[in-house]
Design a protein around this motif. Structure first.
Motif, short mmCIF file in Angstrom:
data_model
loop_
_atom_site.label_atom_id
_atom_site.label_comp_id
_atom_site.label_asym_id
_atom_site.label_seq_id
_atom_site.Cartn_x
_atom_site.Cartn_y
_atom_site.Cartn_z
N UNK A 5 -9.16 -11.81 1.83
CA UNK A 5 -9.00 -11.07 3.08
C UNK A 5 -8.57 -9.64 2.83
N UNK A 6 -8.80 -8.80 3.83
CA UNK A 6 -8.29 -7.43 3.73
C UNK A 6 -7.91 -6.95 5.12
N UNK A 7 -7.06 -5.96 5.17
CA UNK A 7 -6.68 -5.36 6.45
C UNK A 7 -6.06 -4.00 6.21
N UNK A 8 -6.15 -3.18 7.23
CA UNK A 8 -5.47 -1.89 7.22
C UNK A 8 -3.99 -2.16 7.43
N UNK A 9 -3.15 -1.74 6.49
CA UNK A 9 -1.72 -2.03 6.59
C UNK A 9 -0.95 -0.89 7.22
N UNK A 10 -1.59 0.27 7.35
CA UNK A 10 -0.95 1.42 8.00
C UNK A 10 -1.51 1.53 9.43
N UNK A 25 -8.65 -14.82 -4.06
CA UNK A 25 -9.22 -14.98 -5.39
C UNK A 25 -10.31 -13.96 -5.73
N UNK A 26 -10.90 -13.32 -4.70
CA UNK A 26 -12.00 -12.40 -4.99
C UNK A 26 -11.58 -10.95 -5.18
N UNK A 27 -10.28 -10.70 -5.26
CA UNK A 27 -9.80 -9.32 -5.30
C UNK A 27 -10.29 -8.58 -6.55
N UNK A 28 -10.11 -9.24 -7.67
CA UNK A 28 -10.47 -8.59 -8.95
C UNK A 28 -11.95 -8.19 -8.96
N UNK A 29 -12.81 -9.13 -8.53
CA UNK A 29 -14.25 -8.86 -8.52
C UNK A 29 -14.57 -7.71 -7.57
N UNK A 30 -13.90 -7.68 -6.43
CA UNK A 30 -14.16 -6.61 -5.46
C UNK A 30 -13.76 -5.26 -6.03
N UNK A 31 -12.60 -5.22 -6.70
CA UNK A 31 -12.14 -3.96 -7.29
C UNK A 31 -13.13 -3.48 -8.33
#
Ligand SMILES: Nc1nc2c(ncn2[C@@H]2O[C@H](COP(=O)(O)OP(=O)(O)OP(=O)(O)O)[C@@H](O)[C@H]2O)c(=O)[nH]1
Ligand SMILES: [Mg+2]
Length: 435
Positions: A5-10, A25-31
């Protein structure tokens, strides 16, 4: 498979930076797909982010490796330049890479599910974000530190101890069971009952710090309630006229006095009326007066004790209005301060008096206080069961065991140790997205 998941934190809109938060789990691949490679965990690195050949931004990227992150999962923060177009381009890229926008509170929910914090702490996160007064922030921080959870855990330990004593006696019965139990488990339950009762009694204080201390202005029509209301909130919020019965609705204003959140309410003047609109206003005024933490009985010179007197409690304040008219009010049994909203005389004294009252009622060395209705209801449930167990101890110990198990369950629900699914929605639905 768990979603990433992702979201704007500001806050949304234009700003110096915008932080997109990623977890799963997909963070590394996305980066990697965005071009943010060779990132050391917990180290800030500047990377040019791009997707399918399109440059998105030059960003500061932070990577956290599971389980050492807020959520306990692989996570990252993209500190972007805070323009809408940049945030939109980055969000589009993340969706194209298979991430999905987070639900409200989903990051904290994952933190809870991965054992990074308990439910009371998760609630504290939301409270801290919503905190507008120093007292609210202090209370939320204490809860986030786990102080409240520790208190509840202490209660629960005592309960389980008593339960063990009861069960031991039931498992090895002899004719002296009730006597033994009264001697061993009895004192434990007495102490626990007293602790729970104290927690429930002081519970209102924590809720008041969090939700605001409720002060209601009541009195006869034309006493000057709305004038005082406007003076205290420093704007012309309520209509003021010489016509008796001007105010009908309850008007609420939120203000901060002495570092504490206060909800001040102006109400209809209390009198009998054939006008159904005014009568409804009076009904609401009375209800508010009953529910308030403090009533300011607003009296103009010559006002009779009237109906208001029935709602004023010990410790309430009488505000004698229109002091500029030079006619003083006959003093009654309550503390009285004279004011004139026309000249401003006495207003500072009223404010100071309220501030002193808030400090007395709301500050206390015995933080953490119960901060939520949800907690208080569970504590009451536990208290009832403990009382029932104490009674059963002498006559039917096997029933005491059931009562104690019920009490332990009630306490465990506060921190989310059990019965989690049915309360998760209730707790996390009030969160903001990105938290
Ligand atoms: N001289 C003087 N007049 C005041 C003062 N405060 C209020 N008044 C006047 O008293 C009248 C009634 O004031 P409100 O503030 O509307 O009184 P209220 O208690 O809200 O009245 P209801 O809404 O009808 O219950 C208005 O004409 C005000 O101008 C004051 O301090 N001095
Ligand atoms: Mg009024």
């Amino acid at each position: 498979m768990i979603d990433t998941i992702f979201a704007l934190a500001t806050p949304p809109g234009r700003g110096a930076i915008a932080v997109l938060r990623l977890s799963g789990p997909g963070v590394e691949a996305a980066l990697t797909a965005l071009g943010a490679t060779r990132l050391k965990p917990r180290m800030a690195s500047v990377r040019d982010l791009s997707h399918v050949g399109e440059h998105i931004d030059q960003a500061l990227v932070l990577r956290f490796a599971a389980p050492n992150s807020y959520t306990g999962e692989d996570a990252a923060e993209l500190h972007l330049h805070g323009g809408r177009a940049v945030v939109e381009a980055a969000s589009r890229a993340l969706i194209a890479l298979g991430l999905r926008p987070a639900d409200p509170g989903e990051f904290t929910r994952r933190a809870f599910q991965n054992g990074r914090m308990d439910l009371a702490q998760a609630e504290a996160v939301a409270d801290l974000i919503d905190a507008e007064t120093s007292a609210q922030a202090k209370q939320a921080l204490g809860q986030l530190d786990g102080k409240l959870s520790e208190t509840y855990a202490g209660f629960r330990r005592d309960l389980l101890h008593a339960l063990a004593l009861v069960e031991a006696e039931i498992d090895f019965p002899d004719e002296e069971v009730p006597d033994n139990l009264a001697r061993t488990a009895g004192p434990v339950l007495d102490r626990l009952g007293a602790d729970l009762r104290r927690a429930v009694d002081t519970g209102r204080r924590g809720e008041r710090v969090r939700d605001g201390y409720r002060i209601v202005l009541i009195g006869e029509t034309n006493a000057g309630k709305s004038s005082l209301f406007n003076a205290l909130v420093a704007r012309e919020a309520a209509i003021v006229t010489p016509i008796a019965g001007t105010t009908r609705d309850v008007l609420d204003a939120n203000l901060v006095i002495g570092g504490y959140a206060v909800t001040l309410s102006d109400t209809a003047g209390l009198r009998d009326s054939d006008d159904p609109v005014e009568a409804e206003g009076v009904r609401r005024a009375r209800l508010r007066a009953e529910q308030a933490d403090l009533r300011l009985w607003v009296r103009a010179p010559g006002d009779p004790a009237g109906v208001a007197a029935a709602y004023v409690e010990d410790g309430d304040l009488v505000v004698a209005t229109k002091s500029d008219l030079g006619v003083s009010l006959a003093r009654g049994g309550h503390e009285t301060l004279a004011v004139s909203t026309t000249t401003g005389d006495g207003l500072a004294e009223v404010r100071d008096w309220i501030a002193a009252r808030l400090a007395k009622d709301l500050s206390g060395a015995d933080f953490p206080a119960v901060t939520q209705e949800r907690h208080r209801l569970r504590l009451l449930e536990a208290l009832e069961s403990v009382d029932a167990a104490r009674k059963a101890l002498d006559v039917a110990p096997e029933m005491a065991g059931d009562d104690l198990r019920r009490a332990a369950d009630a306490l465990a629900r506060v921190t989310g140790a059990i019965g989690v699914e049915d309360i998760l929605g209730e707790v996390f639905s009030t969160f903001c997205i990105g938290k």
